[in-house]
Write a protein that holds these residues in place. Structure first.
Motif, PDB file in Angstrom:
ATOM      1  N   TRP A 154      84.238 -71.776 124.182  1.00  0.00           N
ATOM      2  CA  TRP A 154      84.064 -71.618 122.735  1.00  0.00           C
ATOM      3  C   TRP A 154      82.689 -72.022 122.247  1.00  0.00           C
ATOM      4  CZ3 TRP A 154      88.753 -75.192 122.853  1.00  0.00           C
ATOM      5  CH2 TRP A 154      89.912 -74.472 123.159  1.00  0.00           C
ATOM      6  N   GLU A 155      82.078 -72.993 122.876  1.00  0.00           N
ATOM      7  CA  GLU A 155      80.910 -73.636 122.290  1.00  0.00           C
ATOM      8  C   GLU A 155      79.615 -72.913 122.642  1.00  0.00           C
ATOM      9  OE1 GLU A 155      79.345 -75.289 119.745  1.00  0.00           O
ATOM     10  OE2 GLU A 155      81.160 -76.496 120.008  1.00  0.00           O
ATOM     11  N   ARG A 468      86.259 -65.166 118.802  1.00  0.00           N
ATOM     12  CA  ARG A 468      86.887 -63.970 119.345  1.00  0.00           C
ATOM     13  C   ARG A 468      86.039 -63.373 120.475  1.00  0.00           C
ATOM     14  NH1 ARG A 468      90.642 -64.377 118.319  1.00  0.00           N
ATOM     15  NH2 ARG A 468      91.345 -63.498 116.343  1.00  0.00           N
ATOM     16  N   ALA A 469      84.744 -63.478 120.356  1.00  0.00           N
ATOM     17  CA  ALA A 469      83.853 -62.898 121.370  1.00  0.00           C
ATOM     18  C   ALA A 469      84.007 -63.564 122.731  1.00  0.00           C
ATOM     19  CB  ALA A 469      82.400 -62.981 120.908  1.00  0.00           C
ATOM     20  N   THR A 470      84.539 -64.799 122.750  1.00  0.00           N
ATOM     21  CA  THR A 470      84.795 -65.456 124.035  1.00  0.00           C
ATOM     22  C   THR A 470      86.054 -64.927 124.703  1.00  0.00           C
ATOM     23  OG1 THR A 470      86.154 -67.244 123.100  1.00  0.00           O
ATOM     24  CG2 THR A 470      83.749 -67.582 123.169  1.00  0.00           C
ATOM     25  N   GLY A 471      86.829 -64.108 123.985  1.00  0.00           N
ATOM     26  CA  GLY A 471      88.114 -63.644 124.492  1.00  0.00           C
ATOM     27  C   GLY A 471      89.278 -64.480 124.031  1.00  0.00           C
ATOM     28  N   ALA A 472      88.993 -65.534 123.250  1.00  0.00           N
ATOM     29  CA  ALA A 472      90.058 -66.425 122.797  1.00  0.00           C
ATOM     30  C   ALA A 472      91.035 -65.684 121.903  1.00  0.00           C
ATOM     31  CB  ALA A 472      89.452 -67.603 122.042  1.00  0.00           C
ATOM     32  N   GLY A 473      92.301 -66.138 121.933  1.00  0.00           N
ATOM     33  CA  GLY A 473      93.341 -65.513 121.125  1.00  0.00           C
ATOM     34  C   GLY A 473      94.011 -64.349 121.809  1.00  0.00           C
ATOM     35  N   ASN A 474      93.913 -64.287 123.160  1.00  0.00           N
ATOM     36  CA  ASN A 474      94.511 -63.215 123.969  1.00  0.00           C
ATOM     37  C   ASN A 474      93.755 -61.894 123.850  1.00  0.00           C
ATOM     38  OD1 ASN A 474      96.681 -64.754 125.125  1.00  0.00           O
ATOM     39  ND2 ASN A 474      97.705 -64.669 123.132  1.00  0.00           N
ATOM     40  N   PHE A 475      92.421 -62.005 123.809  1.00  0.00           N
ATOM     41  CA  PHE A 475      91.544 -60.839 123.885  1.00  0.00           C
ATOM     42  C   PHE A 475      90.583 -61.038 125.066  1.00  0.00           C
ATOM     43  CE2 PHE A 475      92.955 -61.287 119.552  1.00  0.00           C
ATOM     44  CZ  PHE A 475      93.093 -60.003 119.045  1.00  0.00           C
ATOM     45  N   PRO A 476      91.080 -61.244 126.283  1.00  0.00           N
ATOM     46  CA  PRO A 476      90.229 -61.687 127.396  1.00  0.00           C
ATOM     47  C   PRO A 476      89.113 -60.717 127.765  1.00  0.00           C
ATOM     48  CG  PRO A 476      92.386 -60.976 128.196  1.00  0.00           C
ATOM     49  CD  PRO A 476      92.487 -61.054 126.709  1.00  0.00           C
ATOM     50  N   TYR A 477      89.307 -59.431 127.502  1.00  0.00           N
ATOM     51  CA  TYR A 477      88.319 -58.414 127.875  1.00  0.00           C
ATOM     52  C   TYR A 477      87.019 -58.571 127.094  1.00  0.00           C
ATOM     53  CZ  TYR A 477      91.825 -56.998 124.504  1.00  0.00           C
ATOM     54  OH  TYR A 477      92.754 -57.018 123.494  1.00  0.00           O
ATOM     55  N   PHE A 478      87.063 -59.182 125.900  1.00  0.00           N
ATOM     56  CA  PHE A 478      85.824 -59.372 125.137  1.00  0.00           C
ATOM     57  C   PHE A 478      84.860 -60.317 125.849  1.00  0.00           C
ATOM     58  CE2 PHE A 478      88.065 -58.416 120.844  1.00  0.00           C
ATOM     59  CZ  PHE A 478      87.855 -57.054 121.035  1.00  0.00           C
ATOM     60  N   ALA A 479      85.394 -61.218 126.665  1.00  0.00           N
ATOM     61  CA  ALA A 479      84.535 -62.201 127.334  1.00  0.00           C
ATOM     62  C   ALA A 479      83.548 -61.548 128.289  1.00  0.00           C
ATOM     63  CB  ALA A 479      85.385 -63.218 128.086  1.00  0.00           C
ATOM     64  N   SER A 480      83.887 -60.367 128.803  1.00  0.00           N
ATOM     65  CA  SER A 480      83.009 -59.676 129.757  1.00  0.00           C
ATOM     66  C   SER A 480      82.119 -58.625 129.099  1.00  0.00           C
ATOM     67  CB  SER A 480      83.856 -59.013 130.850  1.00  0.00           C
ATOM     68  OG  SER A 480      84.728 -58.035 130.285  1.00  0.00           O
ATOM     69  N   CYS A 481      82.235 -58.457 127.771  1.00  0.00           N
ATOM     70  CA  CYS A 481      81.435 -57.439 127.080  1.00  0.00           C
ATOM     71  C   CYS A 481      79.984 -57.902 126.939  1.00  0.00           C
ATOM     72  CB  CYS A 481      82.007 -57.160 125.697  1.00  0.00           C
ATOM     73  SG  CYS A 481      83.606 -56.335 125.707  1.00  0.00           S
TER      74      CYS A 481
END
Length: 517
Positions: A154-155, A468-481
């Protein structure tokens, strides 16, 4: 043989709320100044250890004002906890929001130790003590501090410069054995800024088993007496696997208490019993004068700052029911989306309502309106997102809803074990329809961009908050964008700046999504 009766008192997730107000223009039953009176009464009854379990220095309008306009002055939150003679504090993930340099000043100003067994310097050496031993009425109590290692997700990495953050469960497992072997403690306590992914009653998985909240695994796998938890803002006083557990909510509305009865013979424990409970503020609790004095000047300055007019709204941008806003698009959401796209030069945006209280902007917009609506220290990122990932995200958002007696309601998985209104996003720049009568995963029955179907392999630039960009909140695919741009300015500042540049705003809605059932 000797018998002893003592207590642990615990606060957690105070988030900078000292005075009895959430800064909505009224007094409310919360804040450390009022809880302090309760703490002092409790402390007078038995020998006591007082611990804060993290997320102490960030989260309120007062802490925002302090950091923005008085960054080098002594921290009033620390002055307040010094007045109360806290015995120890644990780092929460939000302790790092203002950067390591600020946090080092906090540590230096504190009259008590900050503990962490899983945050180290990059060279592998300890940053702070992993644990502390307290001798209370002849009883040796060992307290280990540990923080969810999801801080690194997150940080802002710049805020963690020079630090290495290890897995919470593995670290506390190691240091628990070290402490028990070397210190010969009578009572072992883990103070964990984290919570539970599993039900304490049934052991069933209640949220994503991502590793963010490892409290249940600690209970199940490790041999100790007491588990202090936080992070999830839940109110828990319970027992599991023979351990006492507390989690005292947030904003200093409750104090956790663990009573300990222990009998020693030849420095060995021959009997121990501990009992957890939560104690709430009540109408008879007066404000603690020394705590009030420690923060009064900054509190008054914050109140004045919050009421400074910034902009004017033409039309209605207020709402009473957050659920209605999530089902029927509202001008306040439209404003946030357009602002995010304007400051980043994008045409696709997502945002959330972060709480379930009434909100939006009054006809005369002040900083109070901004900070009580946008309650998190988010920044904005622009990601390169594929069409396939967009569709997965829309389906995840559609899972927020369920049908109860043919009425749209919140899916219980977003309510328990804690409410997650911030994990439902609304989207701009996409025209889409959700059919809540369909199974989760197949609810997006229509989605277009520029009147064209969304191609799975096509890439789109999307603005979203950094969480959200980290994929937090069950959006894991954003972490690799891929990150296209990173606007590292607090969103409350972004909103205030935008409103000063656009002092008249017009409430309107461009309907681009529908929910059917």
């Amino acid at each position: 043989m000797s018998t002893h009766k003592l207590q642990l008192l615990v606060t957690s997730d105070i988030h900078g709320y000292i005075m009895p107000t959430a800064y909505r223009g009224m007094n409310e039953p919360l804040g450390l100044a009022q809880l302090a009176t309760k703490i002092e009464v409790l402390r007078s009854n038995y020998p006591t250890i007082l611990i804060d379990n993290g997320d102490l220095i960030q989260g309120s309008p007062l802490t925002y004002f302090k950091q923005a306009y008085r960054p080098l002055e002594s921290n009033p939150i620390i002055k307040a906890t010094n007045e109360l003679k806290y015995d120890a504090a644990i780092f929460g993930n939000h302790e790092f929001n203002y950067g390591r340099e600020n946090l080092e000043r906090i540590i230096e100003q504190s009259d008590y130790p900050w503990l962490s067994c899983n945050i180290r310097n990059d060279d592998g050496n300890a940053w702070v003590k992993p644990y502390e031993i307290f001798i209370v009425d002849g009883v040796r109590i060992g307290v280990i501090g540990v923080t969810t290692h999801f801080i690194t997700i997150w940080e802002d990495p710049a805020h963690l410069t020079g630090l290495q953050i290890d897995d919470a469960l593995a670290s506390v497992s190691y240091w628990l054995e070290v402490m028990k072997e070397q210190e010969k403690v009578h009572v072992s306590v883990i103070s964990y800024h984290g919570g539970f992914s599993h039900s304490l009653e049934t052991g069933e998985l209640e949220e994503s088993d991502s590793g963010e909240n490892q409290g249940y695994q600690m209970l199940q796998q490790l041999d100790f007496d007491i588990l202090i938890t936080g992070h999830q803002h839940r109110e828990i006083s319970s027992k599991a696997y023979g351990k006492s557990i507390v989690q005292p909510g947030s904003r200093a509305v409750k104090v956790g208490q663990i009573m300990i009865d222990i009998t020693l013979e030849n420095d060995e424990v021959i009997f121990i019993h501990h009992e957890p409970t939560l104690i709430s503020l009540d109408e008879h609790d007066q404000l603690h004068p020394k705590v009030v004095a420690s923060v009064s000047t900054l509190h008054e300055e914050t109140e004045q700052w919050l009421d400074e007019p910034i902009a004017t709204v033409h039309g209605n941008m207020l709402y009473e029911n957050a659920m209605d806003v999530r089902i029927h698009k509202h001008p306040y959401v439209q404003f946030l989306q357009e602002l995010q796209m304007d400051v980043t030069g994008t045409t696709i945006s997502c945002t959330s309502l972060f709480h379930d209280q009434p909100g939006g902007f009054k006809p005369i917009v002040t900083m109070r309106d901004i900070v009580t609506n946008y309650i998190y220290p988010n920044t904005l990122k622009v990601l390169a997102v594929t069409g396939e990932q967009l569709m997965l995200a829309l389906e995840q958002c559609a899972s927020y809803f369920t049908l109860e007696n043919d009425q749209i309601a919140v899916n219980p998985s977003f309510l328990y074990p804690k409410a997650q209104p911030y994990n439902y996003d609304m989207w701009e720049g996409i025209y889409y329809t959700m059919d809540i009568s369909k199974p989760i995963g197949s609810r997006i029955v229509q989605a277009t961009i520029n009147e064209l179907p969304i191609k799975p392999m096509k890439t789109f630039h999307v603005v979203m908050n950094n969480y959200r960009a980290t994929g937090a909140g069950n959006f894991p695919y954003f972490a690799s964008c891929p990150v296209i741009s990173d606007l590292q300015i607090d969103m409350t500042e972004v909103i205030a700046t935008y409103l000063r540049e656009h002092p008249v705003i017009h409430a309107h809605v461009e309907q681009n999504w529908d929910i059917i059932k």
